[in-house]
Design an enzyme around this catalytic site. Structure first.
Site, short mmCIF file in Angstrom:
data_model
loop_
_atom_site.label_atom_id
_atom_site.label_comp_id
_atom_site.label_asym_id
_atom_site.label_seq_id
_atom_site.Cartn_x
_atom_site.Cartn_y
_atom_site.Cartn_z
N ASP A 1 -6.13 1.84 2.71
CA ASP A 1 -5.09 2.85 2.50
C ASP A 1 -5.44 4.20 3.12
O ASP A 1 -5.05 5.25 2.60
CB ASP A 1 -4.78 3.03 1.00
CG ASP A 1 -4.52 1.70 0.33
OD1 ASP A 1 -3.76 0.91 0.91
OD2 ASP A 1 -5.09 1.45 -0.73
N LYS B 1 -3.98 3.74 8.21
CA LYS B 1 -4.21 3.00 9.47
C LYS B 1 -2.92 2.73 10.21
O LYS B 1 -2.88 2.77 11.43
CB LYS B 1 -4.90 1.65 9.19
CG LYS B 1 -6.34 1.79 8.80
CD LYS B 1 -7.00 0.44 8.63
CE LYS B 1 -6.51 -0.31 7.42
NZ LYS B 1 -6.78 0.30 6.14
N GLY C 1 -1.16 -3.52 3.67
CA GLY C 1 0.13 -2.84 3.61
C GLY C 1 0.14 -1.70 4.60
O GLY C 1 -0.52 -0.70 4.39
N HIS C 2 0.84 -1.88 5.71
CA HIS C 2 0.86 -0.85 6.74
C HIS C 2 2.26 -0.25 6.85
O HIS C 2 3.22 -0.98 7.05
CB HIS C 2 0.43 -1.42 8.10
CG HIS C 2 -1.03 -1.76 8.14
ND1 HIS C 2 -1.64 -2.37 9.21
CD2 HIS C 2 -2.00 -1.57 7.23
CE1 HIS C 2 -2.92 -2.54 8.94
NE2 HIS C 2 -3.16 -2.07 7.75
N ARG D 1 -14.43 -25.89 3.94
CA ARG D 1 -14.11 -26.90 4.96
C ARG D 1 -13.03 -27.90 4.52
O ARG D 1 -13.07 -29.06 4.86
CB ARG D 1 -15.39 -27.64 5.40
CG ARG D 1 -16.31 -26.70 6.13
CD ARG D 1 -17.68 -27.26 6.26
NE ARG D 1 -18.36 -27.32 4.98
CZ ARG D 1 -19.66 -27.40 4.83
NH1 ARG D 1 -20.43 -27.44 5.88
NH2 ARG D 1 -20.20 -27.45 3.65
N GLN E 1 -7.40 -3.37 5.19
CA GLN E 1 -8.27 -2.93 4.08
C GLN E 1 -9.28 -1.88 4.58
O GLN E 1 -8.95 -1.12 5.48
CB GLN E 1 -8.97 -4.13 3.42
CG GLN E 1 -8.02 -5.06 2.66
CD GLN E 1 -7.51 -6.18 3.50
OE1 GLN E 1 -8.25 -6.80 4.26
NE2 GLN E 1 -6.23 -6.47 3.38
N THR F 1 -12.67 -7.63 -1.04
CA THR F 1 -11.76 -8.68 -0.62
C THR F 1 -12.60 -9.86 -0.12
O THR F 1 -13.84 -9.81 -0.16
CB THR F 1 -10.75 -8.15 0.43
OG1 THR F 1 -9.72 -9.13 0.62
CG2 THR F 1 -11.41 -7.83 1.76
N VAL G 1 1.52 0.22 -0.98
CA VAL G 1 2.69 -0.18 -0.19
C VAL G 1 3.19 -1.55 -0.65
O VAL G 1 4.39 -1.79 -0.80
CB VAL G 1 2.32 -0.28 1.32
CG1 VAL G 1 3.47 -0.82 2.14
CG2 VAL G 1 1.88 1.07 1.84
N GLY H 1 2.78 -1.68 -5.28
CA GLY H 1 3.34 -0.61 -6.09
C GLY H 1 2.36 -0.06 -7.11
O GLY H 1 2.73 0.72 -7.99
N SER I 1 -4.73 13.42 11.93
CA SER I 1 -3.33 13.15 11.65
C SER I 1 -2.86 14.14 10.58
O SER I 1 -3.49 14.28 9.54
CB SER I 1 -3.21 11.71 11.15
OG SER I 1 -2.05 11.55 10.40
N THR I 2 -1.74 14.80 10.84
CA THR I 2 -1.35 15.87 9.91
C THR I 2 -0.01 15.62 9.21
O THR I 2 0.48 16.52 8.52
CB THR I 2 -1.31 17.22 10.67
OG1 THR I 2 -0.41 17.10 11.79
CG2 THR I 2 -2.68 17.64 11.15
P1 IMP Z 1 -7.46 -9.32 -2.41
O1 IMP Z 1 -7.68 -8.90 -1.00
O2 IMP Z 1 -5.99 -9.51 -2.77
O3 IMP Z 1 -8.29 -10.50 -2.82
O4 IMP Z 1 -7.96 -8.10 -3.35
C1 IMP Z 1 -9.33 -7.74 -3.45
C2 IMP Z 1 -9.49 -6.23 -3.53
O5 IMP Z 1 -9.08 -5.65 -2.28
C3 IMP Z 1 -8.64 -5.54 -4.61
O6 IMP Z 1 -9.38 -4.44 -5.10
C4 IMP Z 1 -7.43 -5.04 -3.85
O7 IMP Z 1 -6.82 -3.95 -4.48
C5 IMP Z 1 -8.09 -4.66 -2.53
N1 IMP Z 1 -7.16 -4.67 -1.38
C6 IMP Z 1 -6.68 -5.74 -0.73
N2 IMP Z 1 -5.88 -5.36 0.27
C7 IMP Z 1 -5.85 -4.02 0.28
C8 IMP Z 1 -5.23 -3.03 1.12
O8 IMP Z 1 -4.53 -3.31 2.09
N3 IMP Z 1 -5.47 -1.73 0.79
C9 IMP Z 1 -6.29 -1.39 -0.23
N4 IMP Z 1 -6.88 -2.26 -1.03
C10 IMP Z 1 -6.68 -3.57 -0.78
#
Ligand code: IMP
Length: 429
Positions: free
Chosen positions: A13, A16, A40-41, A143, A223, A238, A298, A301, A412-413
């Site tokens: 977040d 990017k 979430g972009h 696998r 991420q 993740t 994004v 929520g 970036s502003t």
């Molecule tokens: P997962 O990727 O859904 O397995 O979540 C694992 C961790 O990564 C959790 O803390 C999520 O909130 C975090 N996470 C996954 N995708 C994003 C992202 O795009 N932005 C920020 N945090 C993320």
């Protein structure tokens, strides 16, 4: 001329989407190399907002885009996102989008398992996005995953699903859940396969050809590096590698093709989900950052946790991702604060340390050591040159560069594409 990898240098977040969009304009090819639709972009172009989770951001600009083998693909989500973007006027055809034939698929059983584990009272709550990302990667390394190419061989698909279900049904029996019939998964996949298969390709070969033609390739990380399965705040991470090195393994283009690593870095820190966060602010300033920075996920929520800039973490990321320069985002969120703190080290059991320790207990126990800088009252929002920035804001940026050991290449502003100060064009390295 360099091919560029963009990675988040914190917990995701960092903004990017906007930077990738800005760089996409200069790129010929945009590649996703890990994660899935947990990303979430948001792109804001001429006041229109586009929200992407799985598809590479370059598509919005009509750039040739690639979903690499390092990505886990939910075919039903893929079709839904494709239709949503098409409804916004974006053209998406196999002419502009390819998906790796060896990419593993996310199935309904992965989504279900992700949710069940998160809801379980016993065990560790990670705060995942519940999209099945973790369970799908588990099957990949186990696998037994179903991969995109398997959809093109329907005659051997059923036995592959049965093999996968030997594992999942054993798990499900243990959890008191009903077993799954292979035919149900087969139907779930074959009803969608003709919508995704036209995009399938040997991505490693396509990318190598593009590179030889002199195309500028942009690798779009998702991420952040602190959510990396090896280098992040394990187990609150993740399930993929989010550091820049993954761009090579997750696309099939060897590491020598990568030139510049741009770390997207927010001027403060946020995190969604559970896990350690040494600089978290549970006070009015934290709430101020959340409100002004509109810190809401994004995709999910969920409210993001907020805190001061943590130079220890970003300095570590600069090293683990080999970051050449950073793009600093959301500086304007700090406008109007009288004082701004920056974490310059941690205290752990009475000693000062300058790194994030690997142990879960130590990560939860470290206390931030802060340096306090004077804030600024003027606005930095929309600034397009250094001369537009208040002196204290420039001081803040310079101090961050010093502390993390990497220069600011872009600033970036605002969310708008053109509100960007370019110091160094990563493609020109
Ligand atoms: P997962 O990727 O859904 O397995 O979540 C694992 C961790 O990564 C959790 O803390 C999520 O909130 C975090 N996470 C996954 N995708 C994003 C992202 O795009 N932005 C920020 N945090 C993320």
């Amino acid at each position: 001329m360099a091919n560029v990898v963009v990675v988040g240098s914190q917990w995701g977040d960092e903004g990017k989407g906007k930077i990738v969009d800005w760089l996409s304009e200069r790129a010929d090819v945009v590649v996703r190399f890990h994660g899935g639709h947990n990303a979430g972009h948001t792109l804001v172009i001429d006041g229109v907002s586009y929200k992407l989770a799985l598809l590479p951001s370059g598509l919005v600009q009509g750039k040739f885009s690639v979903i690499g083998n390092g990505v886990v693909v939910d075919p039903h989500h893929f079709v839904a996102e494709l239709e949503k973007l098409r409804a916004q006027g974006v053209t998406i055809t196999p002419e502009v989008l390819r998906i790796a034939d060896n990419a593993p698929l996310i199935l309904s059983l992965h989504r279900e398992l992700d949710g069940i584990r998160e809801d379980a009272t016993a065990g560790l709550k990670i705060g995942t996005t519940r999209r099945g990302i973790g369970p799908a990667y588990e099957d990949k390394v186990g696998r037994r995953a179903i991969r995109l190419v398997d959809l093109s061989e329907p005659e051997t698909l059923l036995p592959k699903i049965e093999r996968l279900l030997t594992h999942h049904n054993a798990l499900r029996r243990g959890m008191g859940l009903p077993e799954i019939e292979a035919q149900a998964i087969y139907d779930e996949l074959t009803t969608i396969s003709d919508q995704i298969l036209p995009f399938m390709d040997q991505v490693w070969r396509v990318l190598d050809d593009k590179r030889r033609e002199g195309a500028r390739i942009l690798f779009e990380g998702a991420q952040g590096a602190l959510l990396d399965n090896d280098h992040g705040t394990y187990p609150f991470v993740t399930s993929s590698n989010t550091v820049a090195g993954q761009a090579a393994a997750g696309s099939g283009l060897g590491p020598t093709a990568i030139g510049y690593v741009l770390g997207i870095t927010k001027a403060y820190t946020t995190r969604v989900g559970e896990g350690p966060f040494p600089c978290e602010l549970d006070d009015d300033i934290g709430r101020h950052l959340a409100t002004v920075g509109r810190e809401v996920g994004v995709n999910t929520g969920r409210a993001r946790r907020c805190g001061w800039f943590d130079a220890v973490l970003v300095r570590q990321t600069v090293r683990t991702s080999g970051i050449t320069g950073i793009a600093l985002t959301k500086l304007d969120v700090l406008d109007g604060l009288k004082q701004i703190k920056v974490c310059v080290g941690y205290e752990l059991e009475g000693s000062r340390i300058d790194y994030l320790p690997a142990s879960m207990g130590a990560q939860a126990a470290v206390k931030p050591i802060y340096e306090t800088l004077e804030g600024w009252s003027e606005t930095t929002a929309g600034a397009r040159s250094w001369a537009d920035l208040p002196a204290q804001a420039v001081k803040y940026v310079r101090r961050i560069e010093e502390l993390i050991g990497a220069p600011v290449a872009m600033l970036s502003t605002s969310p708008e594409r053109n509100d960007t100060i370019l110091v160094h064009d990563p493609f020109q390295d």
